[in-house]
Design a protein around this motif. Structure first.
Motif, PDB file in Angstrom:
ATOM      1  N   LEU A 110      -1.976  -3.605  10.073  1.00  0.00           N
ATOM      2  CA  LEU A 110      -2.319  -3.669   8.646  1.00  0.00           C
ATOM      3  C   LEU A 110      -3.498  -4.652   8.419  1.00  0.00           C
ATOM      4  O   LEU A 110      -3.348  -5.926   9.063  1.00  0.00           O
ATOM      5  CB  LEU A 110      -1.064  -3.840   7.698  1.00  0.00           C
ATOM      6  N   TYR A 111      -4.466  -4.390   7.485  1.00  0.00           N
ATOM      7  CA  TYR A 111      -5.509  -5.231   7.131  1.00  0.00           C
ATOM      8  C   TYR A 111      -5.586  -5.367   5.641  1.00  0.00           C
ATOM      9  O   TYR A 111      -5.358  -4.402   5.093  1.00  0.00           O
ATOM     10  CB  TYR A 111      -6.713  -4.502   7.922  1.00  0.00           C
ATOM     11  N   THR A 112      -5.997  -6.451   5.246  1.00  0.00           N
ATOM     12  CA  THR A 112      -6.164  -6.788   3.941  1.00  0.00           C
ATOM     13  C   THR A 112      -7.788  -6.839   3.537  1.00  0.00           C
ATOM     14  O   THR A 112      -7.911  -6.885   2.282  1.00  0.00           O
ATOM     15  CB  THR A 112      -5.458  -8.189   3.305  1.00  0.00           C
ATOM     16  N   ALA A 129       6.731  -0.036   2.223  1.00  0.00           N
ATOM     17  CA  ALA A 129       7.492  -0.452   0.952  1.00  0.00           C
ATOM     18  C   ALA A 129       7.924  -1.957   1.282  1.00  0.00           C
ATOM     19  O   ALA A 129       7.831  -2.436   2.322  1.00  0.00           O
ATOM     20  CB  ALA A 129       8.812   0.326   0.915  1.00  0.00           C
ATOM     21  N   GLY A 130       8.601  -2.524   0.030  1.00  0.00           N
ATOM     22  CA  GLY A 130       8.954  -3.886   0.159  1.00  0.00           C
ATOM     23  C   GLY A 130       8.221  -4.825  -0.840  1.00  0.00           C
ATOM     24  O   GLY A 130       8.560  -5.848  -1.035  1.00  0.00           O
ATOM     25  N   GLY A 131       6.877  -4.286  -1.028  1.00  0.00           N
ATOM     26  CA  GLY A 131       6.331  -5.357  -2.074  1.00  0.00           C
ATOM     27  C   GLY A 131       6.454  -4.628  -3.595  1.00  0.00           C
ATOM     28  O   GLY A 131       7.198  -3.798  -3.747  1.00  0.00           O
ATOM     29  N   THR A 132       5.560  -5.218  -4.526  1.00  0.00           N
ATOM     30  CA  THR A 132       5.335  -4.854  -5.830  1.00  0.00           C
ATOM     31  C   THR A 132       3.841  -4.323  -5.981  1.00  0.00           C
ATOM     32  O   THR A 132       3.145  -4.780  -5.545  1.00  0.00           O
ATOM     33  CB  THR A 132       5.792  -5.788  -6.694  1.00  0.00           C
ATOM     34  N   VAL A 133       3.707  -3.038  -6.672  1.00  0.00           N
ATOM     35  CA  VAL A 133       2.555  -2.495  -6.967  1.00  0.00           C
ATOM     36  C   VAL A 133       2.230  -2.751  -8.429  1.00  0.00           C
ATOM     37  O   VAL A 133       2.718  -2.363  -9.469  1.00  0.00           O
ATOM     38  CB  VAL A 133       2.706  -0.846  -6.836  1.00  0.00           C
ATOM     39  N   PRO A 134       0.958  -3.522  -8.527  1.00  0.00           N
ATOM     40  CA  PRO A 134       0.456  -3.878  -9.676  1.00  0.00           C
ATOM     41  C   PRO A 134      -0.048  -2.759 -10.595  1.00  0.00           C
ATOM     42  O   PRO A 134      -0.492  -1.539  -9.690  1.00  0.00           O
ATOM     43  CB  PRO A 134      -0.736  -5.029  -9.312  1.00  0.00           C
ATOM     44  N   ASP A 135      -0.111  -2.590 -11.777  1.00  0.00           N
ATOM     45  CA  ASP A 135      -0.588  -1.594 -12.527  1.00  0.00           C
ATOM     46  C   ASP A 135      -2.031  -1.483 -12.186  1.00  0.00           C
ATOM     47  O   ASP A 135      -2.844  -2.190 -11.930  1.00  0.00           O
ATOM     48  CB  ASP A 135      -0.935  -2.013 -14.436  1.00  0.00           C
ATOM     49  N   GLY A 136      -2.437   0.010 -11.910  1.00  0.00           N
ATOM     50  CA  GLY A 136      -3.661   0.321 -11.510  1.00  0.00           C
ATOM     51  C   GLY A 136      -3.891   0.397  -9.996  1.00  0.00           C
ATOM     52  O   GLY A 136      -4.851   0.792  -9.638  1.00  0.00           O
ATOM     53  N   GLU A 137      -3.065  -0.168  -9.309  1.00  0.00           N
ATOM     54  CA  GLU A 137      -2.993  -0.213  -7.797  1.00  0.00           C
ATOM     55  C   GLU A 137      -2.324   0.870  -7.286  1.00  0.00           C
ATOM     56  O   GLU A 137      -1.423   1.443  -7.705  1.00  0.00           O
ATOM     57  CB  GLU A 137      -2.843  -1.401  -7.335  1.00  0.00           C
ATOM     58  N   VAL A 138      -2.715   1.208  -5.760  1.00  0.00           N
ATOM     59  CA  VAL A 138      -1.790   2.237  -4.840  1.00  0.00           C
ATOM     60  C   VAL A 138      -1.174   1.278  -3.889  1.00  0.00           C
ATOM     61  O   VAL A 138      -0.190   1.964  -3.457  1.00  0.00           O
ATOM     62  CB  VAL A 138      -2.826   3.274  -4.574  1.00  0.00           C
ATOM     63  N   ALA A 139      -1.606   0.211  -3.434  1.00  0.00           N
ATOM     64  CA  ALA A 139      -1.131  -0.467  -2.409  1.00  0.00           C
ATOM     65  C   ALA A 139      -0.323  -1.667  -2.991  1.00  0.00           C
ATOM     66  O   ALA A 139      -0.577  -2.387  -3.999  1.00  0.00           O
ATOM     67  CB  ALA A 139      -2.075  -1.067  -1.565  1.00  0.00           C
ATOM     68  N   PRO A 140       0.852  -1.935  -2.413  1.00  0.00           N
ATOM     69  CA  PRO A 140       1.759  -2.938  -2.957  1.00  0.00           C
ATOM     70  C   PRO A 140       1.370  -4.547  -2.440  1.00  0.00           C
ATOM     71  O   PRO A 140       0.513  -4.433  -1.523  1.00  0.00           O
ATOM     72  CB  PRO A 140       3.010  -2.830  -2.441  1.00  0.00           C
ATOM     73  N   VAL A 141       1.611  -5.380  -3.371  1.00  0.00           N
ATOM     74  CA  VAL A 141       1.491  -6.986  -2.923  1.00  0.00           C
ATOM     75  C   VAL A 141       2.751  -7.346  -2.138  1.00  0.00           C
ATOM     76  O   VAL A 141       3.643  -7.135  -2.726  1.00  0.00           O
ATOM     77  CB  VAL A 141       1.106  -7.606  -4.267  1.00  0.00           C
ATOM     78  N   PHE A 142       2.431  -7.953  -1.164  1.00  0.00           N
ATOM     79  CA  PHE A 142       3.554  -8.578  -0.389  1.00  0.00           C
ATOM     80  C   PHE A 142       3.288 -10.271  -0.432  1.00  0.00           C
ATOM     81  O   PHE A 142       2.243 -10.828  -0.287  1.00  0.00           O
ATOM     82  CB  PHE A 142       3.634  -8.054   1.281  1.00  0.00           C
ATOM     83  N   TYR A 143       4.538 -10.999  -0.402  1.00  0.00           N
ATOM     84  CA  TYR A 143       4.459 -12.293  -0.676  1.00  0.00           C
ATOM     85  C   TYR A 143       5.094 -12.855   0.681  1.00  0.00           C
ATOM     86  O   TYR A 143       5.956 -12.214   1.374  1.00  0.00           O
ATOM     87  CB  TYR A 143       5.197 -12.788  -1.607  1.00  0.00           C
ATOM     88  N   ALA A 144       4.581 -13.982   1.303  1.00  0.00           N
ATOM     89  CA  ALA A 144       4.963 -14.591   2.436  1.00  0.00           C
ATOM     90  C   ALA A 144       6.566 -14.750   2.323  1.00  0.00           C
ATOM     91  O   ALA A 144       7.131 -15.167   1.139  1.00  0.00           O
ATOM     92  CB  ALA A 144       4.381 -15.971   2.658  1.00  0.00           C
TER      93      ALA A 144
END
Length: 147
Positions: A39-41, A120-135
């Protein structure tokens, strides 16, 4: 319904199945480890296989997947997920064979959104399609299949 154009191929079910079987076999070629999804950011490069360092690598099981209902469904090594070391939003990913060859790449989205690689496992901000993951969190590969 119109007939296919002269430049259009129609592939039979037997050929499609053979292609999926060959892809599954190719994923597991190599003795140094397992196939994986990287995976790449970052922004996706113009050329396939010319990649920066991955943000996260999800090892796949051996075999790397299974064929079901005309799809090659990827199977992660750990169903619990892979630990996130650095916070980020995955934007694209590579499917990498056990010998390190990049076989495919595609976009990353949250589960159920329809990306090439769903996580899965992160949270998807409004207007996004990919989730944010935290350390410290876990990324789970959910709906990734080739057809």
């Amino acid at each position: 319904m119109s007939a296919p154009a002269y430049y259009e191929w129609r592939l039979g079910a037997a050929l499609l199945l053979a292609q999926l079987q060959a892809t599954l076999a190719r994923l597991d070629i190599g003795t140094t480890g397992n196939a994986c999804v990287r995976l790449y950011t970052t922004a996706r490069p113009e050329e396939m296989g010319v990649s920066p360092a991955p943000w996260l690598e999800i090892p796949l099981a051996r075999p790397a997947g299974m064929i079901a209902e005309g799809l090659l469904v990827l199977q992660p090594q750990s169903v619990a997920g892979t630990m996130v070391l650095t916070s980020g939003v995955p934007r694209w990913a590579e499917l990498v064979a056990a010998d390190g060859a990049v076989l495919a790449e595609g976009g990353v989205t949250a589960e159920g959104v329809g990306g090439c690689f769903e996580v899965a496992g992160g949270t998807v901000p409004d207007g996004e399609v990919a989730p944010v993951f935290y350390a410290g969190g876990l990324v789970t590969l959910t709906g990734s299949a080739l057809g």
